[in-house]
Design a protein around this motif. Structure first.
Motif, PDB file in Angstrom:
ATOM      1  N   GLY A   1       1.330  -1.509   0.381  1.00 15.96           N
ATOM      2  CA  GLY A   1       0.258  -0.474  -0.242  1.00 15.96           C
ATOM      3  C   GLY A   1       1.344   1.127   0.017  1.00 15.96           C
ATOM      4  O   GLY A   1       2.283   1.090  -0.013  1.00 15.96           O
ATOM      5  N   ALA A   2       0.173   2.711   0.008  1.00 19.27           N
ATOM      6  CA  ALA A   2       1.321   3.412   0.011  1.00 19.27           C
ATOM      7  C   ALA A   2       1.663   3.608   0.973  1.00 19.27           C
ATOM      8  O   ALA A   2       2.777   4.932   0.994  1.00 19.27           O
TER       9      ALA A   2
ATOM     10  N   ASP B   1      -3.283   1.839   3.184  1.00 23.61           N
ATOM     11  CA  ASP B   1      -2.646   3.365   2.449  1.00 23.61           C
ATOM     12  C   ASP B   1      -2.453   4.320   3.537  1.00 23.61           C
ATOM     13  O   ASP B   1      -2.047   5.506   3.074  1.00 23.61           O
TER      14      ASP B   1
ATOM     15  N   LYS C   1      -9.380  -0.810   3.661  1.00 25.45           N
ATOM     16  CA  LYS C   1      -8.164  -1.848   3.588  1.00 25.45           C
ATOM     17  C   LYS C   1      -8.729  -2.770   3.898  1.00 25.45           C
ATOM     18  O   LYS C   1      -8.370  -3.891   3.742  1.00 25.45           O
TER      19      LYS C   1
END
Length: 388
Positions: A271-272, A309, A346
């Motif tokens: 993820g980010a 994220d 998520k």
């Protein structure tokens, strides 16, 4: 004060420590390790983690030399996880001596069995403990992977004295002895978190952990592979790249790719919040597995999920070092236990995907201290003992 006491992740970047990335030569000689004979051990295998368990083993963290002022927070997360696992199968916790055992009993409660007869250093029993094998005739034995504190990275990354892990260096042998099981030391050095196994002939491992001079100096990939195949009772090892020198484990596989069962794996795409090096590594592992066949000739079915994220409970400056992995789950007889990170979308997507893959309920816990300050997860601190 060691770096853990300052709050840096166990898996923090080497750049944070200002140390070179050069690996140390393994310092401890494997005195009784001998090459395994595949033909003689063909009947023995390590079952997949989804197979029936007799119990889960854990170990109680107690060392302020290792944890500094983070110790009580790590203990709280270990106790929370142990109590949850104990809802689905027996849990036995090893504690170092009677005083630590008493504290573990108080924090874990009556559903967790605590013993003080097997000395431990820390909580990472997946890496230091024994791997149990079965032979299909009701017999069991165990072997150890000669834990050396992740290639002595604990000293290089955090300045923790090598002696702080002395009990864990002998944990595999001592735990097996406490159960009266035959035990052997493998002829390689590594950790249980560095290898995935389906119980049906196929292994997956990161090159960065095993083909590394801080664990196996002078050994070729072919030599390491032959030994692992023999010990696990497998016939094929799928190598994936991994990442060297970016965390204390040198890129354990169990944070990125896991077996669901024979022929089926799941990969978490970063993820980010993860640094780019881990994003690229996850994609490379996914691509390698998608083009691989297993020991039975099956093309692997590769499922994917995405990491969070955002980590809303974690300060922004600490997010890059956080083990934001849903994959580091522990499988029990009746449920899969993983984490939630506070990224609502998520977290929910991961829970649904894992539950659908296993066909078992999924429990998500807040284990921010273990995954953040500890840099390991539910899989890292548990070891299943299979039914014979």
């Amino acid at each position: 004060m060691n770096q853990q006491a300052d709050g840096l992740s166990r898996r923090a970047m080497l750049a944070r420590t200002g140390l070179a990335a050069a690996a140390l030569t393994a310092a401890r000689v494997l005195g009784d390790a001998a090459p395994a004979q595949a033909a003689a051990q063909a009947a023995w295998r390590v079952p997949g983690e989804e197979a029936a368990h007799k119990r889960t083993w854990m170990s109680w963290p107690h060392s302020s030399t290792i944890w500094g002022n983070l110790l009580s927070k790590i203990q709280a997360d270990i106790a929370k996880l142990a109590k949850e696992v104990a809802r689905y199968e027996p849990v036995t916790m090893c504690a170092n001596g009677s005083a630590n055992a008493a504290k573990a009993r108080t924090m874990c409660g009556s559903t967790v069995t605590v013993i003080s007869s097997v000395p431990v250093s820390d909580c990472w029993i997946r890496d230091a403990g024994p791997l149990f094998r079965v032979d299909g005739a009701g017999n069991r034995d165990a072997f150890g992977l000669n834990f050396n504190a992740w290639g002595e990275n604990a000293t290089r990354f955090y300045g923790i004295p090598a002696s702080a892990y002395d009990n864990d260096r002998t944990l595999a042998r001592n735990l097996a002895a406490s159960l009266g099981l035959p035990f052997a030391r493998a002829a390689v050095v590594g950790e249980g978190g560095g290898i995935e196994y389906d119980g049906d002939g196929t292994l997956i491992a990161t090159e960065s952990c095993w083909i590394n001079s801080n664990r196996n100096p002078g050994k070729t990939r072919a030599q390491i592979e032959a030994e692992l195949l023999s010990r696990f009772g497998a016939s094929k090892l799928i190598w994936v790249p991994g990442v060297t020198g970016q965390d204390v484990t040198d890129g354990h596989i169990d944070g990125t790719a896991r077996y669901i069962g024979p022929g089926v794996v799941m990969v978490q795409l970063a993820g980010a919040v993860r640094p780019d090096v881990w994003t690229r590594n996850a994609q490379a592992i996914r691509d390698t597995l998608a083009n691989a066949t297993d020991a039975r000739g099956r093309r692997l079915q590769v499922l994917t999920i995405e990491g969070p994220d955002t980590l809303p409970r974690i300060p922004s400056g600490q997010r890059g070092d956080f083990l934001s992995s849903y994959m580091n789950w522990t499988v029990t007889n009746q449920a899969v236990i993983t984490v939630q990170f506070g990224d609502t979308a998520k977290d929910a997507a991961a829970k649904t995907a894992i539950a659908n893959a296993f066909g078992r309920p999924v429990v998500q816990l807040n284990l921010d201290n273990l995954y953040g300050n500890g840099g390991g997860g539910a899989h890292c601190v548990t070891m299943q003992e299979p039914q014979p």
